[in-house]
Design an enzyme around this catalytic site. Structure first.
Site, PDB file in Angstrom:
ATOM      1  N   ASP A 155      26.039  50.480 -24.213  1.00 19.59           N
ATOM      2  CA  ASP A 155      24.955  49.485 -24.230  1.00 19.59           C
ATOM      3  C   ASP A 155      25.268  48.277 -23.360  1.00 19.59           C
ATOM      4  O   ASP A 155      24.868  47.154 -23.668  1.00 19.59           O
ATOM      5  CB  ASP A 155      24.652  49.023 -25.669  1.00 19.59           C
ATOM      6  CG  ASP A 155      24.459  50.199 -26.604  1.00 19.59           C
ATOM      7  OD1 ASP A 155      23.754  51.128 -26.196  1.00 19.59           O
ATOM      8  OD2 ASP A 155      25.018  50.186 -27.711  1.00 19.59           O
ATOM      9  N   LYS A 191      23.713  49.786 -18.496  1.00 21.74           N
ATOM     10  CA  LYS A 191      23.924  50.747 -17.400  1.00 21.74           C
ATOM     11  C   LYS A 191      22.606  51.182 -16.768  1.00 21.74           C
ATOM     12  O   LYS A 191      22.539  51.408 -15.576  1.00 21.74           O
ATOM     13  CB  LYS A 191      24.653  51.997 -17.927  1.00 21.74           C
ATOM     14  CG  LYS A 191      26.099  51.720 -18.302  1.00 21.74           C
ATOM     15  CD  LYS A 191      26.837  52.986 -18.711  1.00 21.74           C
ATOM     16  CE  LYS A 191      26.423  53.508 -20.054  1.00 21.74           C
ATOM     17  NZ  LYS A 191      26.807  52.672 -21.198  1.00 21.74           N
ATOM     18  N   LYS A 200      19.722  49.739 -16.018  1.00 21.61           N
ATOM     19  CA  LYS A 200      19.198  48.943 -14.900  1.00 21.61           C
ATOM     20  C   LYS A 200      20.070  49.102 -13.657  1.00 21.61           C
ATOM     21  O   LYS A 200      19.556  49.256 -12.551  1.00 21.61           O
ATOM     22  CB  LYS A 200      19.148  47.455 -15.300  1.00 21.61           C
ATOM     23  CG  LYS A 200      18.869  46.574 -14.096  1.00 21.61           C
ATOM     24  CD  LYS A 200      18.913  45.099 -14.351  1.00 21.61           C
ATOM     25  CE  LYS A 200      19.175  44.373 -13.045  1.00 21.61           C
ATOM     26  NZ  LYS A 200      19.107  42.933 -13.114  1.00 21.61           N
ATOM     27  N   ALA A 215      22.748  58.989 -25.716  1.00 21.46           N
ATOM     28  CA  ALA A 215      22.680  57.840 -24.809  1.00 21.46           C
ATOM     29  C   ALA A 215      21.278  57.247 -24.870  1.00 21.46           C
ATOM     30  O   ALA A 215      20.326  57.937 -25.197  1.00 21.46           O
ATOM     31  CB  ALA A 215      22.992  58.288 -23.392  1.00 21.46           C
ATOM     32  N   GLY A 216      21.170  55.977 -24.538  1.00 17.54           N
ATOM     33  CA  GLY A 216      19.844  55.376 -24.494  1.00 17.54           C
ATOM     34  C   GLY A 216      19.784  54.431 -23.315  1.00 17.54           C
ATOM     35  O   GLY A 216      20.461  53.423 -23.305  1.00 17.54           O
ATOM     36  N   HIS A 217      19.042  54.815 -22.288  1.00 18.71           N
ATOM     37  CA  HIS A 217      18.972  53.972 -21.093  1.00 18.71           C
ATOM     38  C   HIS A 217      17.536  53.497 -20.894  1.00 18.71           C
ATOM     39  O   HIS A 217      16.619  54.300 -20.866  1.00 18.71           O
ATOM     40  CB  HIS A 217      19.451  54.749 -19.858  1.00 18.71           C
ATOM     41  CG  HIS A 217      20.924  55.014 -19.880  1.00 18.71           C
ATOM     42  ND1 HIS A 217      21.553  55.809 -18.966  1.00 18.71           N
ATOM     43  CD2 HIS A 217      21.888  54.569 -20.711  1.00 18.71           C
ATOM     44  CE1 HIS A 217      22.846  55.846 -19.241  1.00 18.71           C
ATOM     45  NE2 HIS A 217      23.070  55.111 -20.297  1.00 18.71           N
ATOM     46  N   ARG A 276      35.227  77.635 -28.370  1.00 22.55           N
ATOM     47  CA  ARG A 276      34.862  78.817 -27.567  1.00 22.55           C
ATOM     48  C   ARG A 276      33.846  79.734 -28.235  1.00 22.55           C
ATOM     49  O   ARG A 276      33.899  80.941 -28.118  1.00 22.55           O
ATOM     50  CB  ARG A 276      36.137  79.593 -27.168  1.00 22.55           C
ATOM     51  CG  ARG A 276      36.959  78.795 -26.177  1.00 22.55           C
ATOM     52  CD  ARG A 276      38.346  79.300 -26.067  1.00 22.55           C
ATOM     53  NE  ARG A 276      39.091  79.005 -27.264  1.00 22.55           N
ATOM     54  CZ  ARG A 276      40.414  79.127 -27.367  1.00 22.55           C
ATOM     55  NH1 ARG A 276      41.115  79.564 -26.359  1.00 22.55           N
ATOM     56  NH2 ARG A 276      41.019  78.817 -28.488  1.00 22.55           N
ATOM     57  N   GLN A 288      27.511  56.108 -22.900  1.00 20.29           N
ATOM     58  CA  GLN A 288      28.392  55.423 -23.859  1.00 20.29           C
ATOM     59  C   GLN A 288      29.350  54.477 -23.107  1.00 20.29           C
ATOM     60  O   GLN A 288      29.009  54.015 -22.043  1.00 20.29           O
ATOM     61  CB  GLN A 288      29.161  56.418 -24.737  1.00 20.29           C
ATOM     62  CG  GLN A 288      28.282  57.197 -25.713  1.00 20.29           C
ATOM     63  CD  GLN A 288      27.663  58.432 -25.131  1.00 20.29           C
ATOM     64  OE1 GLN A 288      28.344  59.215 -24.504  1.00 20.29           O
ATOM     65  NE2 GLN A 288      26.388  58.628 -25.337  1.00 20.29           N
ATOM     66  N   THR A 295      18.625  54.863 -31.818  1.00 16.64           N
ATOM     67  CA  THR A 295      18.506  54.877 -33.284  1.00 16.64           C
ATOM     68  C   THR A 295      17.826  53.630 -33.839  1.00 16.64           C
ATOM     69  O   THR A 295      17.533  53.574 -35.031  1.00 16.64           O
ATOM     70  CB  THR A 295      19.907  54.968 -33.925  1.00 16.64           C
ATOM     71  OG1 THR A 295      20.673  53.837 -33.490  1.00 16.64           O
ATOM     72  CG2 THR A 295      20.621  56.244 -33.520  1.00 16.64           C
ATOM     73  N   LYS A 323      23.854  40.528 -18.487  1.00 16.34           N
ATOM     74  CA  LYS A 323      23.415  39.680 -19.606  1.00 16.34           C
ATOM     75  C   LYS A 323      24.127  38.341 -19.711  1.00 16.34           C
ATOM     76  O   LYS A 323      24.331  37.823 -20.819  1.00 16.34           O
ATOM     77  CB  LYS A 323      23.511  40.471 -20.905  1.00 16.34           C
ATOM     78  CG  LYS A 323      22.545  41.664 -20.918  1.00 16.34           C
ATOM     79  CD  LYS A 323      22.551  42.389 -22.239  1.00 16.34           C
ATOM     80  CE  LYS A 323      21.187  42.406 -22.867  1.00 16.34           C
ATOM     81  NZ  LYS A 323      21.117  43.191 -24.097  1.00 16.34           N
TER      82      LYS A 323
HETATM   83  P1  IMP Z   1      27.856  60.283 -31.539  1.00 16.56           P
HETATM   84  O1  IMP Z   1      28.049  60.135 -30.066  1.00 16.56           O
HETATM   85  O2  IMP Z   1      26.422  60.451 -31.943  1.00 16.56           O
HETATM   86  O3  IMP Z   1      28.758  61.335 -32.130  1.00 16.56           O
HETATM   87  O4  IMP Z   1      28.312  58.893 -32.231  1.00 16.56           O
HETATM   88  C1  IMP Z   1      29.667  58.470 -32.234  1.00 16.56           C
HETATM   89  C2  IMP Z   1      29.771  56.974 -32.002  1.00 16.56           C
HETATM   90  O5  IMP Z   1      29.359  56.665 -30.678  1.00 16.56           O
HETATM   91  C3  IMP Z   1      28.907  56.115 -32.935  1.00 16.56           C
HETATM   92  O6  IMP Z   1      29.582  54.893 -33.179  1.00 16.56           O
HETATM   93  C4  IMP Z   1      27.673  55.823 -32.075  1.00 16.56           C
HETATM   94  O7  IMP Z   1      27.019  54.645 -32.473  1.00 16.56           O
HETATM   95  C5  IMP Z   1      28.319  55.683 -30.716  1.00 16.56           C
HETATM   96  N1  IMP Z   1      27.402  55.961 -29.606  1.00 16.56           N
HETATM   97  C6  IMP Z   1      26.966  57.160 -29.180  1.00 16.56           C
HETATM   98  N2  IMP Z   1      26.157  57.022 -28.121  1.00 16.56           N
HETATM   99  C7  IMP Z   1      26.083  55.712 -27.859  1.00 16.56           C
HETATM  100  C8  IMP Z   1      25.429  54.940 -26.833  1.00 16.56           C
HETATM  101  O8  IMP Z   1      24.753  55.452 -25.944  1.00 16.56           O
HETATM  102  N3  IMP Z   1      25.605  53.588 -26.904  1.00 16.56           N
HETATM  103  C9  IMP Z   1      26.396  53.011 -27.845  1.00 16.56           C
HETATM  104  N4  IMP Z   1      27.029  53.683 -28.803  1.00 16.56           N
HETATM  105  C10 IMP Z   1      26.885  55.023 -28.812  1.00 16.56           C
END
Ligand code: IMP
Length: 432
Positions: free
Chosen positions: A13, A16, A18, A39-41, A146, A226, A303, A333
């Protein structure tokens, strides 16, 4: 001219989306190489906001090729849904602008269910990771075990039933242990055949495609998801994601040799945030933390969870500079800090009475460290939308210089608002 790898240097977060979008205008190909739809972009282009989870950010720009590499875990339902959502926003996705590695692992419904069941069970025992519940971890487990079903398997209906039996032997044993209903062979076959037609047109031998493109001189942008502190090896284990998020994974997760990676750009937020559980030495559980969260709109894209906020931790980012081989950073930021009386930066920790300069690997020690801070004077003026150093107050420049010195890497880009043009360019990573 070089290729560029974009990585998050904190807990994800960092902004990335932008920066990747900004760079993708200069790239021919944008490649994802790890993670999945966890991921959330967010991209803001001409006032339109696009939220992507699985597709590489370049996909919204005409004329760019988006590639999902073998290191990504692909939920076919999420892939189809994201393609449809973008179609609704006028972005057409075809094999002419998207390729998916034929050796990428698929996330199935049973992975998503297992992720959620484990998190629910862990909530009661206090061992929750705080995952995104997207099935990411269980899918990677099957990959290294596997027994995963991969994209190419959707095209081989003769061998698919045997593979389904194999994965189910494992999952049904787990489900019996968890006291939930088993999944039938037919359910998985139906799930796979229902998505095959939509996914298979995008499949490709991605390593070969990238090798050909590299030889013809294409500019390739690798888009990490991430952050480095969520890396399965280098992160705050076990509160991490299930893939390597450091820059080296761009090679293994796409099939491109590491020598071709080029400039490593570490996206770095001017303060620190984290979603989910796990250690966070500089976390602020006071009104300043609240201020950063509100002003920085710190809510998860995937989420919707509230992100934890805290001061900039230079010791952690210094570690990311080392583990990624970061060439330069994009600082994002900075404007969120506008108006604060004073600012603190963590330069190391106290652990059991000793001063240390990096976060130890042990979970127990990570929970005990106390940050050591330096204090800087804040600034009252707004830095929103600054497009040159001359637009920044002297104290803000001082803060940036201090960050550079403490982490041991220069600022290549400085982002001053979500709008793509509000960016101060110091070094163009593609031209470095
Ligand atoms: P998972 O990737 O869903 O297994 O989550 C494992 C950890 O990674 C948790 O703490 C999530 O909140 C964090 N996480 C996964 N994807 C992201 C992301 O894109 N941004 C920030 N935290 C992430």
């Amino acid at each position: 001219m070089t290729n560029v790898v974009v990585v998050g240097s904190q807990w994800g977060d960092e902004g990335k989306g932008k920066i990747v979008d900004w760079l993708s205008e200069r790239a021919d190909i944008v490649v994802r190489y790890q993670g999945g739809h966890n991921a959330g972009h967010t991209l803001v282009i001409d006032g339109t906001s696009y939220k992507l989870s699985l597709l590489p950010s370049g996909v919204v720009r005409p004329g760019k090729m988006a590639v999902i590499g073998n290191g990504v875990v692909v939920d076919p339902h999420a892939l189809i849904a994201e393609i449809e959502k973008l179609a609704g926003q006028g972005v057409t996705i075809t094999p002419d602008n998207l390729r998916v590695a034929d050796n990428a692992t698929l996330i199935l419904s049973l992975h998503r269910e297992l992720d959620a069941m484990r998190e629910d069970a862990a909530s009661n025992s206090g061992t929750k990771i705080g995952t995104t519940r997207r099935g990411i971890g269980p899918a990677y487990e099957d990959k290294v075990g596997r027994r995963a079903i991969r994209v190419m398997d959707l095209a081989d209906l003769d061998s698919l039933p045997g593979k389904v039996d194999r994965i189910l032997t494992h999952h049904n044993a787990l489900r019996r242990g968890l006291g939930v209903a088993e999944v039938s062979h037919q359910t998985i076959m139906d799930e796979l055949t229902s998505v095959a037609e939509r996914v298979l047109p995008f499949r490709d031998t991605v390593w070969l495609f990238l090798d050909k493109e590299r030889r013809r001189g294409a500019r390739i942008l690798f888009e990490g998801a991430q952050g480095s502190l969520l890396d399965i090896d280098h992160g705050t284990y076990p509160f991490v994601t299930s893939s390597n998020t450091v820059a080296g994974q761009a090679a293994a997760g796409s099939g491109m040799g590491p020598g071709a990676l080029g400039y490593i750009l570490g996206i770095t937020k001017a303060y620190t945030t984290r979603v989910g559980e796990g250690p966070f030495p500089t976390e602020l559980k006071d009104e300043i933390g609240e201020f950063l969260g509100q002003k920085g709109h710190e809510f998860g894209v995937v989420t919707g969870r509230k992100r934890r906020c805290g001061w900039f931790d230079a010791a952690l980012v210094r570690q990311s500079v080392a583990t990624n081989g970061i060439t330069g950073i994009a600082l994002t930021k900075l404007d969120v800090l506008d108006g604060l009386e004073e600012l603190k930066i963590c330069i190391g920790y106290m652990l059991d009475g000793e001063q240390i300069d990096h976060l130890p690997a042990s979970q127990g020690a990570q929970a005990r460290v106390e940050p050591i801070y330096i204090t800087l004077e804040g600034w009252k003026e707004s830095t929103v939308g600054a497009r040159s150093w001359a637009d920044l107050p002297a104290q803000a420049i001082k803060y940036v210089r201090q960050v550079e010195e403490l982490i041991g890497a220069p600022v290549a880009l400085l982002s001053t608002s979500p709008e793509r043009d509000d960016t101060i360019l110091v070094t163009d990573p593609f031209e470095d």
